[in-house]
Design an enzyme around this catalytic site. Structure first.
Site, PDB file in Angstrom:
ATOM      1  N   ASN A 172      38.215 -34.743  36.235  1.00  6.36           N
ATOM      2  CA  ASN A 172      37.922 -33.354  35.876  1.00  6.36           C
ATOM      3  C   ASN A 172      37.081 -33.330  34.610  1.00  6.36           C
ATOM      4  OD1 ASN A 172      39.503 -32.293  37.938  1.00  6.36           O
ATOM      5  ND2 ASN A 172      41.302 -32.013  36.642  1.00  6.36           N
ATOM      6  N   ARG A 176      41.313 -34.046  42.951  1.00  3.56           N
ATOM      7  CA  ARG A 176      41.090 -35.465  42.628  1.00  3.56           C
ATOM      8  C   ARG A 176      41.917 -36.363  43.536  1.00  3.56           C
ATOM      9  NH1 ARG A 176      42.766 -35.888  36.748  1.00  3.56           N
ATOM     10  NH2 ARG A 176      44.200 -34.337  37.549  1.00  3.56           N
TER      11      ARG A 176
END
Length: 96
Positions: A40, A22
């Site tokens: 996520n 990320r």
């Protein structure tokens, strides 16, 4: 004349959690001028929205396929979003 921007939802499948994926996505989005978010999912994938010019999105998705060094990307899926989503994001953030 302002460049045409597109909004796309993406899903990254592979070993993409617990490897800084990320943060990698956010860093490259900000460098490329892509707006949106990334997070996520419980199933082990990473999803998000990306808004940018076609060239920005091609470069961004190329980076997403590359991923950080300890990741493994098996698939990158994308689908267009409603045109109004183009105006929704002011930056690129990580959603928890």
């Amino acid at each position: 004349m302002e460049a045409v921007r597109k909004a796309v939802e993406f899903q990254v499948i592979g070993r993409v959690q617990g490897v800084g994926y990320r943060y990698f996505a956010q860093t490259h989005a900000l460098m490329l001028g892509v707006k949106g978010w990334v997070k996520n999912l419980p199933d082990g994938t990473v999803v998000g929205h990306a808004v940018g010019t076609p060239d920005q999105l091609v470069s961004f998705f190329h980076k997403l396929l590359e991923g950080p060094s300890f990741s493994r990307v098996d698939d990158l899926r994308e689908k267009p979003l409603n045109e109004q989503m183009v105006y929704r994001y002011g930056d690129f953030s990580i959603v928890r």
